[in-house]
Write a protein that holds these residues in place. Structure first.
Motif, PDB file in Angstrom:
ATOM      1  N   ARG A 167       0.898  -1.239  -0.045  1.00 44.29           N
ATOM      2  CA  ARG A 167      -0.073  -0.081   0.133  1.00 44.29           C
ATOM      3  C   ARG A 167       0.874   1.265  -0.019  1.00 44.29           C
ATOM      4  N   THR A 168       2.092   1.275   0.621  1.00 38.53           N
ATOM      5  CA  THR A 168       2.838   2.391   0.688  1.00 38.53           C
ATOM      6  C   THR A 168       3.405   2.786  -0.490  1.00 38.53           C
ATOM      7  N   ILE A 169       3.405   1.739  -1.621  1.00 36.78           N
ATOM      8  CA  ILE A 169       4.084   2.138  -2.981  1.00 36.78           C
ATOM      9  C   ILE A 169       3.256   1.990  -4.183  1.00 36.78           C
ATOM     10  N   VAL A 170       1.982   1.909  -3.964  1.00 34.86           N
ATOM     11  CA  VAL A 170       1.153   1.816  -4.982  1.00 34.86           C
ATOM     12  C   VAL A 170       0.127   2.993  -4.867  1.00 34.86           C
ATOM     13  N   ASP A 171      -0.447   3.249  -6.171  1.00 27.65           N
ATOM     14  CA  ASP A 171      -1.635   4.253  -6.401  1.00 27.65           C
ATOM     15  C   ASP A 171      -2.782   3.708  -5.885  1.00 27.65           C
ATOM     16  N   ARG A 271      -0.636  11.458  -2.294  1.00 29.37           N
ATOM     17  CA  ARG A 271      -0.051  10.164  -1.940  1.00 29.37           C
ATOM     18  C   ARG A 271       1.266   9.834  -2.311  1.00 29.37           C
ATOM     19  N   ARG A 272       1.498  10.278  -3.612  1.00 35.58           N
ATOM     20  CA  ARG A 272       3.066   9.910  -4.058  1.00 35.58           C
ATOM     21  C   ARG A 272       4.032  10.690  -3.192  1.00 35.58           C
ATOM     22  N   GLN A 273       3.559  11.864  -2.949  1.00 41.81           N
ATOM     23  CA  GLN A 273       4.573  12.532  -2.282  1.00 41.81           C
ATOM     24  C   GLN A 273       5.055  12.224  -0.680  1.00 41.81           C
ATOM     25  N   GLU A 274       3.654  11.739  -0.237  1.00 39.42           N
ATOM     26  CA  GLU A 274       3.903  10.935   1.013  1.00 39.42           C
ATOM     27  C   GLU A 274       4.708   9.752   0.966  1.00 39.42           C
ATOM     28  N   GLN A 275       4.496   8.944  -0.017  1.00 38.90           N
ATOM     29  CA  GLN A 275       5.385   7.557  -0.303  1.00 38.90           C
ATOM     30  C   GLN A 275       6.724   7.949  -0.391  1.00 38.90           C
TER      31      GLN A 275
END
Ligand SMILES: Nc1nc2c(ncn2[C@@H]2O[C@H](COP(=O)(O)OP(=O)(O)OP(=O)(O)O)[C@@H](O)[C@H]2O)c(=O)[nH]1
Ligand SMILES: [Mg+2]
Length: 333
Positions: A167-171, A271-275
């Motif tokens: 979950r921490t690496i996908v959209d 989300r990508r920024q958080e990741q």
């Protein structure tokens, strides 16, 4: 030595960007290598390819053993390839051992895509390779995107922490479920349901069609009461048959709808920024641990202090403070 290395990096980067699949595979092997020099080269390569990455939809797919992941991915990726998409399929399998083989190894279930030039399948690396599994996968994604894959699928087994990692690496996160497994809601699967953007009741064919429909309704009701995994996106529930392809085009529609909506609201980008931050902090953690446990002096100290901790001669909190102070002082020397 360094100059040779730079030449190798330049060469690999150019070849990946021009679509040379062997160079992609070779580079992923560098990323997975435990050798320091390989890690250095891999990092340089990543640096030069990051500007060419990011342009894909990253989809996580999970589900219990036997639910139909391999069959589903075969049908789904085959369908997408037919639409002209270029798909890379990676795996995160924390439980994989040499004897068990790794997931995605079962090419028998991947007949549709096995020889498709627009589909790249990279099995889960063995446990002995470098770094954390999530970090390696993140790096592999960057290489695959630079190569030109516009759809990244990350498969993981539906057990333990691996789903949370994915979950921490996908959209977008897709959870495959069996018809009739409604009571899973109370138990194990609740965690996975909560992090999913789409639940797919698979095997909705033959005698199972009605049961699949009932299961779908039960889950639809349930997700209604849960916080959505992605802000502004209501978790969807659909049925599919990976065997006869029903539901597959609709699932792709949903994913495209998701991409469009979350890009509009900004949820996709944030989300990508958080990741990226997640990635950064997980690397700091890993590097600190490596530095600490990699020191022979520390290991010697640990060995001695362990005995005292075991018999209660010193309490763990004091012991950890002593050894951390020792570590900090050793860094300043
Ligand atoms: N009827 C039916 N059977 C399916 C469907 N999808 C998969 N199966 C069957 O379910 C069994 C398991 O499928 P796999 O694709 O290997 O499942 P998996 O989740 O990858 O399993 P593991 O790799 O062991 O975790 C196989 O016998 C498949 O043929 C489906 O849509 N309908
Ligand atoms: Mg499988």
């Amino acid at each position: 030595m360094d100059r040779n290395d730079n030449k190798l990096v330049k060469d690999l980067a150019e070849k990946i960007l021009s679509g040379d699949i062997l160079s992609l595979s070779k580079s992923i092997t560098l990323i997975e290598s435990v050798k320091d020099e390989h890690q250095k080269t891999a990092r340089k390569l990543l640096n030069s390819l990051v500007p060419h990455s990011g342009n894909s939809i990253r989809i996580g797919i999970t589900g219990s053993p036997g639910v139909g992941k391999s069959t589903f991915i075969d049908s789904f990726a085959g369908y997408l390839a037919g639409l002209g998409r270029k798909i890379a399929i990676l795996a995160i399998d924390p439980s994989s051992t040499k004897s068990k083989g790794s997931i995605l190894g079962d090419k028998t279930r991947m007949q549709k895509i096995a020889n498709n030039p627009n589909v790249y399948i990279r099995p889960s690396p063995s446990r002995g390779s470098s770094g954390g599994i999530a970090d390696r996968t993140r790096e592999t994604i960057i290489l695959c995107e630079a190569y030109g894959f516009d759809t990244i699928i990350i498969e993981t087994v539906g057990v333990g922490q691996s789903e949370v990692l994915v979950r921490t690496i996908v959209d977008f996160f897709l959870l495959l479920l069996q018809p009739g497994g409604g009571d899973e809601l109370q138990g194990l699967k609740k965690g996975s349901v909560e992090i999913a953007d789409l639940l797919v009741i698979n095997k909705a064919d033959g005698d199972n069609i009605n049961l699949a429909e009932l299961t779908k309704n039960a889950y639809s009701l349930a997700v209604h009461y849960l916080q959505p995994a992605t802000p502004g996106w209501e978790t969807k529930v659909v049925t599919s048959s990976a065997l006869n392809m029903s539901g597959i085009p609709e699932i792709w529609e949903i994913i495209q709808d998701f991409e469009q909506k979350t890009k509009q609201t900004g949820a996709f980008e944030s989300r990508r920024q958080e990741q990226n931050l997640d990635w950064f902090y997980s690397l700091i953690e890993k590097n600190l641990k490596d530095l600490f446990f990699g020191s022979s002096q520390i290991r010697k100290k640990l060995h001695n202090i362990e005995k005292k901790i075991k018999i209660g001669k010193i309490i763990p909190s004091d012991a950890s403070e002593i050894i951390l102070n020792y570590f900090i002082n050793s860094l300043n020397k």
